[in-house]
Design an enzyme around this catalytic site. Structure first.
Site, PDB file in Angstrom:
ATOM      1  N   ASP A   1      51.522  79.446  54.854  1.00  0.00           N
ATOM      2  CA  ASP A   1      51.053  78.115  55.292  1.00  0.00           C
ATOM      3  C   ASP A   1      52.095  76.856  55.678  1.00  0.00           C
ATOM      4  O   ASP A   1      53.099  77.239  54.879  1.00  0.00           O
ATOM      5  CB  ASP A   1      50.033  77.457  54.669  1.00  0.00           C
ATOM      6  CG  ASP A   1      49.024  76.467  55.401  1.00  0.00           C
ATOM      7  OD1 ASP A   1      48.060  76.741  56.137  1.00  0.00           O
ATOM      8  OD2 ASP A   1      49.562  75.140  55.334  1.00  0.00           O
TER       9      ASP A   1
ATOM     10  N   ARG B   1      46.615  81.816  64.374  1.00  0.00           N
ATOM     11  CA  ARG B   1      45.755  81.713  63.198  1.00  0.00           C
ATOM     12  C   ARG B   1      44.801  83.418  63.522  1.00  0.00           C
ATOM     13  O   ARG B   1      43.572  83.318  63.118  1.00  0.00           O
ATOM     14  CB  ARG B   1      44.789  81.004  63.238  1.00  0.00           C
ATOM     15  CG  ARG B   1      45.404  79.525  63.055  1.00  0.00           C
ATOM     16  CD  ARG B   1      45.513  79.378  61.386  1.00  0.00           C
ATOM     17  NE  ARG B   1      46.104  77.877  61.248  1.00  0.00           N
ATOM     18  CZ  ARG B   1      45.224  76.993  60.638  1.00  0.00           C
ATOM     19  NH1 ARG B   1      43.844  77.253  60.451  1.00  0.00           N
ATOM     20  NH2 ARG B   1      45.782  75.752  60.211  1.00  0.00           N
TER      21      ARG B   1
ATOM     22  N   TYR C   1      51.419  65.103  56.843  1.00  0.00           N
ATOM     23  CA  TYR C   1      50.675  65.625  55.870  1.00  0.00           C
ATOM     24  C   TYR C   1      51.333  65.009  54.461  1.00  0.00           C
ATOM     25  O   TYR C   1      50.393  64.690  53.526  1.00  0.00           O
ATOM     26  CB  TYR C   1      50.484  67.074  55.675  1.00  0.00           C
ATOM     27  CG  TYR C   1      49.791  67.478  56.885  1.00  0.00           C
ATOM     28  CD1 TYR C   1      48.515  67.716  56.929  1.00  0.00           C
ATOM     29  CD2 TYR C   1      50.327  68.275  57.949  1.00  0.00           C
ATOM     30  CE1 TYR C   1      47.635  68.496  57.740  1.00  0.00           C
ATOM     31  CE2 TYR C   1      49.460  68.870  59.005  1.00  0.00           C
ATOM     32  CZ  TYR C   1      48.210  68.860  58.853  1.00  0.00           C
ATOM     33  OH  TYR C   1      47.130  69.351  59.894  1.00  0.00           O
TER      34      TYR C   1
END
Ligand code: CP3
Length: 351
Positions: free
Chosen positions: A79, A29, A155
């Protein structure tokens, strides 16, 4: 012999097993909200998915930390949730809420998403990779990535972050056919997505298994190792020299099973795995990455210097890529990253 051993890129040499006097450095990140220039760029496109799918913005975000810090590797700005989005499950980001995904009460709908077309929908990402290939410094390695199927599925199943992965684990036990089918479809789309990134110019692939934590061994074998192994095999069949890094965050001593079972070239350690007992269980020539606590990088100061020394001592004599045990946090002052890089590059090489 692996050609990458004599590459001009330090990161590629290390992934090929060469022990460097000073390890290559990058940070998970490394592009993101701790950088004022990233926050300014983000204001140009408030929709995060649209931001990731805009090659001007995504390539600029990738380059920002490289320009500022001169890191040895850059990671494509994208992402892990772009793939479910491209398959047709709505994904959005709400401030202070993290990712949100369209919630399907009938989980069969996850199987019926447009998995065959998903990778093809992500052509802006490949354009970003092509531009980065052109614009990055010669000695800077370009890392492409995807989420591993289990992590992405957690997710998708819960419609967002799944506390303790309860919903995904429950589905894994209650409907193994459905869960395994979903992982297989995700895996096949992930292979296409990653192959397109490599064709566009990515030097290395990292697989983020951010939710490898808390799984009993048989489930770890089934939902983490097996799908990851399938991806690594297919990538290597297509690109034999391609280095693949795995990051099974939180898997504890199942790390050994992961390294042997998946066939990754290097493994990224979380904070709790960067210790002597764990390293003793791994072969001396296993390529390792990571381990530094992002909370310590956010803190800075003498304790950061001491921990860097501990990690460099621990990894002495091994092929090692300096990195964090998880992503950099948005509270991190950029000067601490400068301090970190200076400390690593100025520490006398270990005997
Ligand atoms: O610099 C880099 O590392 C490259 C880009 C990158 C992002 N996400 C950008 C991003 C990478 C490699 C990721 C991976 C990713 N995304 C993971 C695996 C790594 C990990 O941290 O465990 C996961 C689980 C995701 C899903 C995701 N996307 C989360 C949990 C979040 C944070 C949500 C929040 O609001 O805190 C995101 C959003 C995201 N992805 C941001 C960035 C820079 C912040 C979004 C913003 O700018 O508002």
């Amino acid at each position: 012999m692996n050609q990458n051993r004599s590459s001009s890129k330090k990161m590629l040499r290390t992934l090929a097993g060469v022990v460097e006097a000073v390890p290559p450095i990058w940070l998970m990140r490394q592009a993101g909200r701790y950088l004022p220039e990233y926050l300014a760029l983000r204001r140009e496109e408030p929709d995060f998915i649209a931001f990731c799918l805009n090659p001007d913005l995504a390539s600029e975000a990738t380059l920002q930390p490289i320009r500022r810090f001169g890191l040895d590797a850059s990671i494509l700005f994208a992402d892990i949730l772009l793939l479910p989005h491209a398959a047709g499950q709505k994904v959005w980001f709400e401030k202070d809420h993290g990712p949100r995904l369209e919630l399907f009460s009938d989980k069969q709908q996850l199987i019926r998403l447009d998995w065959d077309r998903a990778a093809g929908e992500l052509s802006p990402v490949y354009e970003t990779v092509r531009r980065l290939r052109r614009d990055l410094p010669q000695d800077c390695t370009l890392i492409g990535f995807a989420g591993s199927p289990w992590t992405v599925s957690t997710y998708m199943i819960a419609g967002g972050k799944d506390a303790d992965r309860w919903q995904a684990r429950t589905l894994a036990w209650s409907d193994p056919v459905l869960l395994d089918d979903l992982l297989e479809r995700l895996g096949a789309a992930t292979v296409k997505y990653l192959c397109a990134q490599v064709e566009a110019g990515a030097d290395v692939i990292q697989l983020f298994e951010s939710w490898a934590e808390g799984l009993p061994q048989p489930l770890f074998e089934r939902v983490v190792i097996r799908p990851t192994q399938a991806i690594v095999r297919k990538l290597k069949a297509r690109f034999p020299g391609l280095p693949v890094i795995g990051f099974p965050r939180g898997c504890g001593t199942l790390l050994m099973d992961y390294v042997q079972g998946t066939g990754v070239d290097a493994v990224s350690l979380d904070m709790s795995q960067a210790n002597a007992a764990m390293l003793n269980l791994l072969s001396k020539d296993a390529v390792l990455q990571g381990g530094l606590d992002p909370a310590l990088l956010a803190t800075g100061g003498p304790l950061l210097a001491a921990e860097i020394t501990r990690l460099l001592d621990l990894m002495a004599g091994r092929p090692y890529v300096f990195n964090l045990g998880h992503g950099i946090s948005k509270e991190t002052p950029p000067e601490h990253v400068e301090q970190l890089i200076r400390l690593i590059r100025e520490t006398p090489p270990q005997p």
